[in-house]
Design an enzyme around this catalytic site. Structure first.
Site, short mmCIF file in Angstrom:
data_model
loop_
_atom_site.label_atom_id
_atom_site.label_comp_id
_atom_site.label_asym_id
_atom_site.label_seq_id
_atom_site.Cartn_x
_atom_site.Cartn_y
_atom_site.Cartn_z
N ASP A 164 0.86 -1.19 0.00
CA ASP A 164 0.00 0.00 0.00
C ASP A 164 0.89 1.23 0.00
OD1 ASP A 164 -1.81 -2.07 0.41
OD2 ASP A 164 -3.02 -0.95 1.85
N LYS B 272 -6.81 3.15 -3.44
CA LYS B 272 -7.23 3.13 -2.03
C LYS B 272 -7.44 4.55 -1.57
CE LYS B 272 -5.22 1.83 2.48
NZ LYS B 272 -4.09 1.14 3.15
N LYS C 132 -10.20 0.15 -2.61
CA LYS C 132 -10.14 -0.09 -1.17
C LYS C 132 -10.42 1.19 -0.39
CE LYS C 132 -6.94 -1.39 2.56
NZ LYS C 132 -5.56 -1.82 2.90
#
Lengths: 274, 476, 319
Positions: free
Chosen positions: C156, C219, C255
């Site tokens: 991430d 995300k 996400k």
């Protein structure tokens, strides 16, 4: 030595900024003058002229419309004697001039007074503003010949409408003379069109005309005719101003009513966000 | 797959009586000639209740009750006291909102999420808004002491039964008039529950009278010589007939009629929101909306993409049980309306437009119509000109802003319009030129008690809502 | 969509080569009307998901959780316990599925990897000088490589918001491309930190930028700034992945992370996925929740549905 032979005026219709005779070739006599006797075809032509003028007049900036109405007052003031010669009392001419001045000032205030922001319960800009309804047919009151006429034309056009006026059959000379004032006042052709002649001939055609948006029945004194015109007007849901009482006081403060009755309210919404 | 299980709102909250009388002079009474008709749940064709049919004697009685209440009580009551009654009514509507929402969905067929989240909250808001005007009329811009008109005859449609009642009754009462209201034949139940709310609020008898019935009852009411004001919302044809009927009378008339709104999408529109706006514009309330965006005018350069997105979005619409909280499109209000929608859509197909609906299963009983779009529509098609009043969208294209304006205005109607573009100056340019009483830019079908609503041209005259809405009920 | 659907697929891969081309493309994306987007999100939030649908949604949501701890105080013991919970969220109920992934700082990766090995639960590590991203590129890439070497199969990363807001799109793009390379086989999730992007127009542009540069997931947030995931932000990102697949054929995951605490919230997101991008994304491979406390609420609701009795927090583990 012989007296000078006067040049007489021909009283004609006022359509699209021009002064045509009735296409019917007819006239009638009022106050020793021949006056055009408008036909239904003339009424139709006047509506076409009025419709053609809507875009420019409704789209003109309010300041501009106000200046033109004020210019009408100036021109009328200058022709005061012409109306007096037609037996319009001087005081009435003065009142008519003042009425133009009063309405001239309204052009750029109507939206502020009659429109405004609406505090809706949500993240939206929401604004209501008056807009002209379009082409208005007007039956002018019989009396007072000039003040009555001005009092129905000015409120209709100040907001951006164009009009086809059926002049009072009894007082057409003042109406045609007013048309000459209008023709020399920077008023675009077609904004005001004036028909002289018999009401039962032209007005039902205007009331039924599907390209007329509103009708002012102020000058209709026959209740039955008024009802019949209202029925015709219902066909395309014209906005209708009903006849006024016989003892209507034309010198009183006119208020907003005549203007707002011929205006639409448009409300625009837009979200507020980033 | 993620299938939503049924999520029905309970109908046990409403107590529908087997039969209802007329509400006249503060009490429920039997009609003079004993006639009645049935109100049906359009989603199931189940009979909900037997409704009294008002005849001319009943209308007369109601008008006389309204007159008496006007002269003796309401017309002379100080504005601050009228205000308090209206505030009371607004509060009661909020308190009983669930009941009203369920009843509205049962009687009308609209999804519970709309009656719960749109109709009923707007009803309460409308009463709140006009309650506040009752003691401030001198500040409304109609002179220092504007007077009420007297008795108002009000005839309302079936698409937003209680909301249209609120639009009519709240300003009328705030201005000091009394009313006789005729709800639509197919949707009288919430108006009758409203009558109970008036009783609960101790509103003086005769101030609000509800006379149920069909077209004939309405005609009798608007033609009654004892009324001073006629307000109608409904079809342009009936509006025209009413305008003829009141011709030559002293009755003040306001009409809120049909529409064929253009929803205009430019190539620089916020496209996902535009698609939502198109869907909301035509499928909200099954398209039973006078201001529905029933003509989509999409700029040719993005027409394919917008249509693709629209179809994808339409496939998500859930048609079915109006009481299911996940229903997006409920039942068509009546068999007659369904027949009308079918007739016009068949004409659309016959005239050569291409018809498309997402796959959707319609219930067997009740009145249903799948969300539908027609592409390849031209201005000459009936489906581009006539009000369908159903979940049917006609799609047309344009190339330039001027062409969009021309097509949008090319209709005898002029109620509403939509503009979708990210360019501010274009919005204002378009808004100036669209001949419509309400212009929604980058949004659609938004309503608010403070915001004047009403049409140009054959969409009627007068405005409802806002300060402007008072004018219809004042002697100005 | 106007810009995307009309562009040929080959054109998009060339965009990153020129700052001008990238800017022209991103600024040519259709705008997002804030009010309209928020209303649509709110409407989707009114869906009523009950009984069987709710049970299905809860199990799906559990499988989508990236069970996360990103604290300075994290220790091997703490993250091991978390990983154990990821494998068996409800020890009392073997039918309860495991979560999608465990998400930790790079230093914690080896301890989690020990627990998760062979389980099918993914191991995500934040990297690239998370959460601010304010470090030299070489440091960020080293951070990434270290995490992957230690056993993370998902990275991430954070984008350089400063560069994005200053309009230096190429810089952001190049960093993502470089990080993607550093990831090797690991999946790359690109954190946009939408709370700092200020507008939905920026969220849409950043989403496209991240996808064009090769991100496997986009995300919302680090969870370290005041505004984390919201429904409308996620809606805009879902629209972006939908349109990106239509334009390129490549599917990218989404996400939302931070602030999603209840089952009710999670179900709203699933409804939004269902009605915006459809069943293709209703899978832990394509949609994840970055969350910590959400899991216990899902478990409580799951038990309630099974037993008909409301549970209490004492009955669920607090790891």
């Amino acid at each position: 030595m012989s007296e000078r032979v006067a040049v007489r005026k021909t009283y004609k219709l006022f359509i699209g900024g021009k002064f045509p005779r009735s296409e019917s070739g007819r006239s009638y006599i009022v106050q020793d003058s021949n006056v055009s006797l408008a036909s239904r075809k003339d009424a139709r032509d006047a509506v076409v002229a009025a419709r053609a003028a809507v875009k420019g007049w409704a789209g003109a900036i309010a300041y501009n419309r106000g200046q033109i109405l004020y210019r009408v007052a100036e021109m009328l003031e200058g022709r005061r004697e012409q109306f007096v010669a037609l037996d319009v009392p001087g005081a009435e001419v003065d009142a008519a001039v003042d009425r133009w001045v009063w309405y001239a000032g309204w052009s750029d205030k109507l939206s502020q007074v009659y429109g405004g922001a609406n505090p809706v319960a949500g993240p939206y800009f929401n604004l209501s503003a008056p807009e002209p309804t379009g082409v208005v047919a007007v039956v002018a009151p019989e009396a007072p010949a000039l003040l009555g006429l001005v009092s129905v034309i000015a409120p209709a056009i100040v907001g951006g409408n164009t009009v086809v006026v059926a002049a009072s059959p009894a007082a057409p000379l003042a109406a045609v003379t007013l048309a000459e004032v209008l023709a020399t006042s920077d008023l675009p052709g077609g904004v005001v069109n004036i028909l002289t002649g018999r009401l039962p001939e032209t007005v039902p055609a205007l009331a039924a005309h599907m390209d007329v948006n509103a009708i002012d029945l102020t000058g209709v004194t026959d209740a039955e005719l008024a009802a019949e015109l209202e029925v015709k007007a219902a066909e395309n849901l014209k906005r209708v101003l009903r006849p006024v009482a016989a003892d209507h006081d034309w010198s009183a403060d006119p208020g907003l009513g005549r203007m707002t009755a011929l205006l639409e309210t448009k409300t625009v919404w837009h979200p507020k966000g980033v | 797959m993620f299938e939503y299980a049924p999520a029905p709102e309970s109908r046990s909250v409403v107590d529908i009586k087997p039969s209802y009388g007329l509400f006249i002079d503060g009490a429920f009474v039997d009609p003079a000639d004993g006639g009645s008709f049935k109100s049906v749940n359009p989603a199931s064709e189940e009979v909900l209740a037997e409704i009294a049919e008002g005849g001319s004697q009943d209308v007369d009685r109601a008008v006389r009750a309204a007159r008496k209440a006007y002269e003796k009580v309401w017309g002379r009551m100080p504005g601050r006291d009228r205000a308090k009654y209206l505030f009371r009514i607004a509060r009661l509507i909020q308190e009983r909102s669930r009941e009203l929402a369920v009843l509205e969905s049962l009687d009308n067929g609209k999804p519970i999420k709309e009656s719960r989240d749109v109709d009923i909250p707007l009803v309460a808001a409308h009463f709140f808004y006009y309650a506040g005007w009752a003691d401030k009329l001198g500040h409304a811009g109609f002179g220092p002491d504007p007077k009420p008109l007297g008795v108002a005859a009000q005839v309302i449609p079936w698409n937003f039964p209680l909301l249209m009642l609120a639009w009519k009754i709240a300003p009328a009462l705030a201005a000091g008039n009394t009313v006789v209201l005729k709800p639509a034949e197919t949707t009288p139940l919430t108006a009758l529950l409203f009558a109970e709310i008036c009783q609960q609020a101790d509103l003086p008898a005769g101030v609000v009278n509800i006379v149920t019935g069909a077209g004939e009852t309405g005609r009798t009411l608007v033609e009654h010589p004892g009324v001073d004001k006629v307000a109608f919302t409904g079809s342009t044809d009936v509006g025209r007939a009413i305008a003829r009927a009141v011709a030559g009378s002293r009755k003040k008339l306001t009409l809120e009629l049909g529409g064929k709104a253009a929803n205009i999408v430019f190539d620089d529109a916020p496209v996902d929101q535009a698609v939502e706006g198109i869907v909301n514009g035509i499928f909200f309330n099954q398209g039973h909306v006078c201001c529905a965006g029933s003509r989509l005018l999409v700029q040719e350069s993005v027409a394919d993409q917008v249509l693709e997105s629209l179809k994808r979005r339409m496939a998500q619409l859930r048609v079915g049980d109006p009481l299911d909280k996940n229903t997006d499109i409920g039942a068509i209000n009546s068999a007659a309306q369904l027949a009308r929608i079918r007739e016009l859509t068949e004409a659309g197909a016959a005239e050569g437009a291409q018809r498309w609906s997402p796959p959707c299963e319609l219930p067997e009983r009740g009145f249903w119509f799948a969300p539908t779009i027609f592409t390849g529509v031209t201005q000459a098609h009936r489906i581009a000109r006539e009000e369908i009043f159903g979940p049917v969208l006609s799609v047309l294209t344009f190339r330039t802003p001027a062409e969009a304006v021309e097509k949008a205005n090319n209709t005898p109607y002029g109620l509403s319009a939509g503009i979708w573009t990210e360019k501010g100056s274009r919005i204002l340019w378009m808004a100036d030129r669209l001949r419509a009483g309400v212009v929604w830019a980058n949004t659609f079908n938004k309503f608010d008690p403070t915001s004047p609503f009403g049409g140009y041209k054959e969409s009627g005259y007068g405005r409802e809502g806002g300060r402007h809405g008072l004018e219809a009920y004042l002697n100005v | 969509m106007t810009a995307t659907a009309t562009s040929a697929r080959s054109d998009l891969s060339e965009l990153g080569r020129s700052e001008t081309a990238l800017r022209t493309f991103l600024h040519g994306l259709p705008g997002v009307d804030q009010v309209g987007a928020e209303q649509r999100a709110a409407q989707l939030g009114t869906r009523s998901i009950k009984t069987t649908a709710k049970a299905q949604a809860i199990d799906l949501a559990i499988r989508m959780v990236d069970l996360t701890t990103l604290e300075g105080a994290d220790t091997p013991g703490k993250v091991r316990a978390l990983a154990a919970k990821a494998l068996r969220p409800d020890p009392a109920d073997p039918s309860c599925p495991h979560v999608g992934a465990v998400c930790v700082y790079p230093l914690m990766v080896p301890y989690v990897a020990e627990v998760l090995r062979g389980s099918g639960v993914h191991l995500a590590s934040v990297a690239t000088a998370f959460p601010s991203g304010q470090a030299p590129l070489e440091v960020k890439l080293a951070d990434t490589r270290a995490a992957v070497e230690a056993g993370a199969d998902e990275i991430d990363m954070v984008i350089n918001r400063g560069a994005f807001l200053a309009g230096r799109y190429s810089e952001v793009y190049d960093e993502i491309v470089a990080t993607k390379q550093a990831c090797g086989d690991a999946h790359l999730k690109v954190i946009l930190e939408t709370g700092e992007l200020a507008t939905y127009d920026n969220v849409r542009r950043a989403s496209w930028l991240a996808m064009l540069a090769g991100g496997d997931f986009i995300k919302t947030s680090t969870g370290k700034v005041p505004v984390a995931a919201t429904l409308p932000v996620t809606l805009v990102m879902l629209e972006a992945v939908r349109d990106f697949r239509a334009a390129t054929g490549r599917q990218v995951g989404v996400k939302p992370a931070g602030g999603i605490k209840t089952t009710k919230d999670a179900i709203k997101y699933l409804v939004m996925v269902n009605e915006t991008v459809g069943p293709d994304w209703l899978d832990p491979d394509w949609f994840r929740f970055g969350a910590s406390s959400l899991l216990n609420d899902l478990l409580m609701q799951r038990t309630k549905l099974k037993t008909g009795v409301y549970a209490g927090p004492d009955y669920f583990t607090l790891d």
